[in-house]
Design a protein around this motif. Structure first.
Motif, short mmCIF file in Angstrom:
data_model
loop_
_atom_site.label_atom_id
_atom_site.label_comp_id
_atom_site.label_asym_id
_atom_site.label_seq_id
_atom_site.Cartn_x
_atom_site.Cartn_y
_atom_site.Cartn_z
N TYR A 138 0.88 -1.12 0.06
CA TYR A 138 -0.17 -0.02 0.11
C TYR A 138 0.94 1.15 0.09
CZ TYR A 138 -3.53 3.40 1.45
OH TYR A 138 -4.33 4.54 1.57
N GLU A 139 2.01 1.56 0.68
CA GLU A 139 2.82 2.40 0.79
C GLU A 139 3.37 2.70 -0.62
OE1 GLU A 139 2.02 0.89 4.62
OE2 GLU A 139 3.10 -0.38 2.99
N GLU A 140 3.85 1.53 -1.52
CA GLU A 140 4.20 1.68 -2.83
C GLU A 140 3.28 2.34 -3.70
OE1 GLU A 140 7.65 -1.43 -3.66
OE2 GLU A 140 5.61 -2.00 -3.10
N PHE A 141 1.89 1.94 -3.22
CA PHE A 141 0.74 2.70 -4.16
C PHE A 141 0.80 4.13 -3.91
CE2 PHE A 141 -3.53 4.52 -3.47
CZ PHE A 141 -3.91 4.60 -4.62
N LEU A 142 0.81 4.55 -2.52
CA LEU A 142 0.78 5.87 -2.18
C LEU A 142 1.87 6.61 -2.66
CD1 LEU A 142 -0.18 5.58 1.70
CD2 LEU A 142 -1.72 6.38 -0.10
N GLU A 143 3.12 6.00 -2.77
CA GLU A 143 4.18 6.88 -3.61
C GLU A 143 3.94 7.09 -4.82
OE1 GLU A 143 7.93 4.55 -3.10
OE2 GLU A 143 7.62 4.38 -0.75
N THR A 144 3.25 5.97 -5.59
CA THR A 144 3.02 6.41 -7.21
C THR A 144 1.94 7.25 -7.19
OG1 THR A 144 3.38 3.95 -7.37
CG2 THR A 144 2.02 5.11 -8.92
N TYR A 145 0.78 7.31 -6.22
CA TYR A 145 -0.05 8.19 -6.39
C TYR A 145 0.28 9.71 -6.36
CZ TYR A 145 -4.60 10.42 -5.63
OH TYR A 145 -5.82 11.37 -5.69
N ASP A 146 1.21 9.85 -5.31
CA ASP A 146 1.83 11.11 -4.98
C ASP A 146 2.90 11.55 -6.12
OD1 ASP A 146 0.56 11.29 -2.43
OD2 ASP A 146 2.23 10.74 -1.19
N LEU A 147 3.49 10.68 -6.87
CA LEU A 147 4.51 11.16 -7.90
C LEU A 147 3.44 11.48 -8.99
CD1 LEU A 147 7.20 8.33 -8.21
CD2 LEU A 147 7.57 10.81 -8.12
N ALA A 148 2.23 10.81 -9.38
CA ALA A 148 1.40 11.14 -10.28
C ALA A 148 0.95 12.67 -10.18
CB ALA A 148 0.25 10.16 -10.27
N ARG A 149 0.50 12.96 -8.95
CA ARG A 149 0.07 14.35 -8.59
C ARG A 149 1.07 15.39 -8.87
NH1 ARG A 149 -5.32 13.98 -9.42
NH2 ARG A 149 -6.42 13.22 -7.68
N GLU A 150 2.50 14.99 -8.47
CA GLU A 150 3.66 15.87 -8.67
C GLU A 150 3.83 16.30 -9.80
OE1 GLU A 150 8.44 15.70 -7.66
OE2 GLU A 150 7.12 14.46 -6.32
N VAL A 151 3.71 15.18 -10.86
CA VAL A 151 4.21 15.36 -12.28
C VAL A 151 2.91 16.27 -13.05
CG1 VAL A 151 4.37 14.01 -14.46
CG2 VAL A 151 5.41 13.16 -12.65
N GLY A 152 1.69 16.09 -12.49
CA GLY A 152 0.70 17.05 -12.75
C GLY A 152 -0.65 16.29 -13.33
N PHE A 153 -0.55 14.90 -13.20
CA PHE A 153 -1.97 14.22 -13.38
C PHE A 153 -2.98 14.62 -12.69
CE2 PHE A 153 1.06 11.74 -15.40
CZ PHE A 153 0.60 11.41 -16.81
N LYS A 154 -4.10 15.09 -13.53
CA LYS A 154 -5.35 15.52 -12.60
C LYS A 154 -6.47 14.83 -12.92
CE LYS A 154 -3.46 20.31 -12.87
NZ LYS A 154 -3.79 21.78 -13.50
N ASN A 155 -6.20 13.60 -13.34
CA ASN A 155 -7.60 12.90 -13.84
C ASN A 155 -7.22 11.24 -13.47
OD1 ASN A 155 -9.79 11.31 -14.36
ND2 ASN A 155 -9.86 12.40 -16.39
N ILE A 156 -7.20 10.80 -12.44
CA ILE A 156 -6.68 9.65 -11.81
C ILE A 156 -7.82 8.82 -11.19
CG2 ILE A 156 -5.21 8.42 -10.16
CD1 ILE A 156 -3.35 10.84 -9.94
N ASN A 157 -7.77 7.42 -11.54
CA ASN A 157 -8.75 6.61 -11.22
C ASN A 157 -7.85 5.49 -10.58
OD1 ASN A 157 -10.98 4.31 -11.30
ND2 ASN A 157 -9.45 3.28 -12.43
#
Length: 371
Positions: free
Chosen positions: A136-155
């Motif tokens: 789950y922690e790796e998922f959170l890292e992936t999610y945070d990275l996606a936001r940092e890169v600028g993705f504004k539409n995440i499923n």
């Protein structure tokens, strides 16, 4: 001009999840480069034209497992061959444990504007039990990275009714996901598929699954929580902040046309369903041969339209059905609809035929009437 979608299948995985029966393979990395070249060839030889590409969906497998340069090459080839509308919804499926900031940056550069992240559970013990490669922690890292890169539409993909789960544990997990504020949540009930490791584990007694009654309690607890937090329930398994519904999937449920590229990919065009070879090796050899799986007549198309449309919470539009088939569905399917209304599984609400709350629990029984 007609607008259609494109689906690209990337069948590679780091390892196979225990519940998965999709066309996907591990330990075949040596074929990746040839496979991507073949997809580009298949796109090149496509003779269909005269339409715009409205959505692109790159699924798998685990598309984020392969190098991002290959994804960029595929998207560049699509844009070279077809007219892709401005801001076309372009989705890629990614899994924690296979993603980097550089890959995400490449995806964004290529025009990908929607990520679908495979979480499945927030519980690390359960993730291990179902063969996921991440925590789950790796998922959170992936999610945070996606936001940092600028993705504004995440499923975020979530599976409920997994081993050793219950109503309140599921509610807690969904609440954790809600707190991250993704724009979209896909929440599927576990289906025990044939020839999967999880089915073997369940049948041997090593793993226990919730009962059907427990599974339905989880579904309704989850549905209520998501709706309370502003997520619109727009399809049996899908919830979105209004305006972030998956355009690609909605088009499929509306029986709109799409082209599929890659091993096991399907296309739907002019009332015909086509499929590609299912193995990587056979696809590479025979990418130019598409198998006709089904040639639909009007009755088949109408039944499928009802079955797909009833997956949507708003149901089937009577006026849209009339426009498409030149007949009122209340007359065309009068026996089926009368039976399902009597059983309180569907209801007619102004211009829509849709599932009732009871129908949501017995959706497969409804769909069977249109097979």
């Amino acid at each position: 001009m007609k607008e259609i979608g494109i689906y690209v299948h990337i069948p590679y995985c780091k390892s196979k999840c225990y519940y998965c029966d999709f066309i996907s393979f591990s330990k075949k990395d040596e074929t990746i480069e040839k496979y991507i070249e073949t997809i580009k060839k298949e796109i090149d030889i496509c003779m269909l034209g005269g339409f715009n590409i409205k959505t692109i969906y790159i699924g798998g497998g685990t598309p984020s497992y392969i190098e991002s340069k290959y994804i960029l090459e595929i998207i560049a080839k699509i844009k070279e061959k077809f007219i892709v509308v401005q801001n076309a919804e372009t989705t890629i499926e990614v899994n924690p444990g296979t993603i980097t900031k550089e890959k995400l940056q490449d995806y964004k550069k290529a025009g990908i504007n929607r990520l679908s992240i495979g979480l499945q559970s927030t519980d690390n013990k359960t993730l291990k039990q179902i063969g996921r490669i991440h925590t789950y922690e790796e998922f959170l890292e992936t999610y945070d990275l996606a936001r940092e890169v600028g993705f504004k539409n995440i499923n975020v993909d979530f599976i409920f009714a997994l081993p050793n789960s219950d109503e309140w544990g599921t509610a807690l997990q969904i609440s954790e996901i809600i707190n991250l504020k993704p724009e979209h949540i896909s929440s599927y009930s576990l289906i025990l598929e044939e020839n999967t490791k999880l089915k073997e584990l369940v049948e041997s007694g090593e793993v226990a699954l919730p009962t059907e009654d427990e599974e339905r309690k989880m579904y309704w607890k989850m549905k209520n929580l998501l709706e309370e937090h502003g997520y619109k329930h727009y399809e049996i398994s899908n919830f979105a902040i209004p305006g972030y519904e998956s355009k690609h999937n909605v088009d499929c449920w509306n029986q709109n046309e799409y082209l599929g590229f890659g091993a096991a990919a399907h296309s739907y065009f002019n009332g015909k369903r086509y499929s590609n070879s299912k193995t990587i090796e056979e696809y590479i050899e025979k990418y130019h041969n598409k198998n006709i799986e089904e040639e639909q007549n009007k009755e088949m198309m109408a039944k499928e339209y009802m079955m797909l449309g009833l997956r949507k919470i708003e149901g089937v539009s009577i006026s849209e059905f009339e426009r498409k088939f030149q007949i009122n569905p209340l007359f065309y399917f009068r026996f089926e609809i009368s039976k399902l209304v009597e059983e309180e599984l569907i209801e007619i609400d102004l211009d829509n035929i849709k599932l009732t709350d009871k129908g949501l629990d017995f959706a497969n029984k409804v769909f069977e009437e249109f097979i």
